[in-house]
Design a protein around this motif. Sequence first.
Motif, PDB file in Angstrom:
ATOM      1  N   ASP A 144      73.891 -34.067   1.022  1.00  0.00           N
ATOM      2  CA  ASP A 144      73.297 -33.494  -0.185  1.00  0.00           C
ATOM      3  C   ASP A 144      72.674 -34.525  -1.121  1.00  0.00           C
ATOM      4  O   ASP A 144      72.044 -34.143  -2.113  1.00  0.00           O
ATOM      5  CB  ASP A 144      74.353 -32.673  -0.943  1.00  0.00           C
TER       6      ASP A 144
ATOM      7  N   TYR B  52      66.544 -31.138  -0.721  1.00  0.00           N
ATOM      8  CA  TYR B  52      66.897 -31.530  -2.078  1.00  0.00           C
ATOM      9  C   TYR B  52      66.252 -30.605  -3.111  1.00  0.00           C
ATOM     10  O   TYR B  52      65.214 -29.979  -2.861  1.00  0.00           O
ATOM     11  CB  TYR B  52      66.490 -32.985  -2.323  1.00  0.00           C
ATOM     12  N   THR B  53      66.896 -30.550  -4.284  1.00  0.00           N
ATOM     13  CA  THR B  53      66.419 -29.653  -5.343  1.00  0.00           C
ATOM     14  C   THR B  53      66.132 -30.373  -6.652  1.00  0.00           C
ATOM     15  O   THR B  53      65.588 -29.773  -7.581  1.00  0.00           O
ATOM     16  CB  THR B  53      67.462 -28.552  -5.621  1.00  0.00           C
TER      17      THR B  53
ATOM     18  N   ARG C 201      70.736 -32.478  -3.726  1.00  0.00           N
ATOM     19  CA  ARG C 201      70.848 -31.021  -3.623  1.00  0.00           C
ATOM     20  C   ARG C 201      72.010 -30.604  -4.511  1.00  0.00           C
ATOM     21  O   ARG C 201      73.171 -30.625  -4.108  1.00  0.00           O
ATOM     22  CB  ARG C 201      71.081 -30.584  -2.167  1.00  0.00           C
TER      23      ARG C 201
ATOM     24  N   VAL D 209      63.550 -23.794  -0.680  1.00  0.00           N
ATOM     25  CA  VAL D 209      63.424 -24.575  -1.901  1.00  0.00           C
ATOM     26  C   VAL D 209      61.933 -24.717  -2.177  1.00  0.00           C
ATOM     27  O   VAL D 209      61.183 -25.217  -1.334  1.00  0.00           O
ATOM     28  CB  VAL D 209      64.074 -25.963  -1.746  1.00  0.00           C
TER      29      VAL D 209
ATOM     30  N   GLY E  34      69.544 -32.691   2.788  1.00  0.00           N
ATOM     31  CA  GLY E  34      68.915 -31.763   1.851  1.00  0.00           C
ATOM     32  C   GLY E  34      69.013 -30.333   2.344  1.00  0.00           C
ATOM     33  O   GLY E  34      70.009 -29.956   2.941  1.00  0.00           O
TER      34      GLY E  34
END
Length: 284
Positions: free
Chosen positions: A166, A226-227, A243, A262, A224
């Motif tokens: 993450d 990823y955010t 993430r 995402v 990910g």
Amino acid sequence: MPHLRVASVNVNGIRASARNGMSTWLDTADVDILTLQEVRGQDEHLEAALPGWHIIHDEATAKGRAGVAIASRLPALASRTTFGADDFDSKGRWIEGDFTFGDRVLTVVSAYVHSGEADTPKQDEKWKFLDAFGPRLSALGQGELGQGDALAVVTGDLNVGHRELDIKNWRGNRKKAGFLPRERAYFDRFLGEAGAEITGVDGTVGTGLGWVDVGRRVHGEVEGPYTWWSARGQAFDNDTGWRIDYHLATPTLAERVQAYSVARAASYAERWSDHAPVIVDYRI
């Protein structure tokens, strides 16, 4: 097959996001329920940014800080903001809305966990939030008849990278808030098998609650997606992200997931927040 599209995003200030392109994204996103974190504004700012939407909102105690909201195409049946112990200020951090979902009720939560800072009072507030998180998940998961069949989802910026997958640079963040072993252990329990004895990454032992990390279930064992990306260096361009924005669903609702994505902007210049929206379609 009909679905309900739920999107969540930390807007990093609703007025700034509205100026920078949130409405343009919403025009084509086909969202039914939008959960927002770090609103940092008042009701009138949300109404101006989201005309025609039904909005429930909980402002933080301190003006211009935090703030969570849920915007929906149809009004919520009910809403709640009670969270944690009486001496814990959770205002602007947790809001629940109940919505019609076929012939059932769906509870949607917009949550904004403290970012924290290791070994400071900021981290103490984060521990209080995470301590309250588990009992609330347990209650939400029981459902209307207390049989553990609830349709509920906790969405938002939870400010913890649960696993090494993450965070791109996880090795360099092992002693920093957001990737501390104790923080991650809470998520081990939240997402561990319901009723099982779970040993967290920090060595602590607790009971699994059985909730489902929708993003991880859909994408599997990959980095990910990823955010959130730091403003430092070229983190966004290099996709060196975290993430930390989730949809945590009850098992009954997780079985209804049709799609997860995402909505990462095409370029740094096209972003309207430092977080990307997380979008999930749930089969009705």
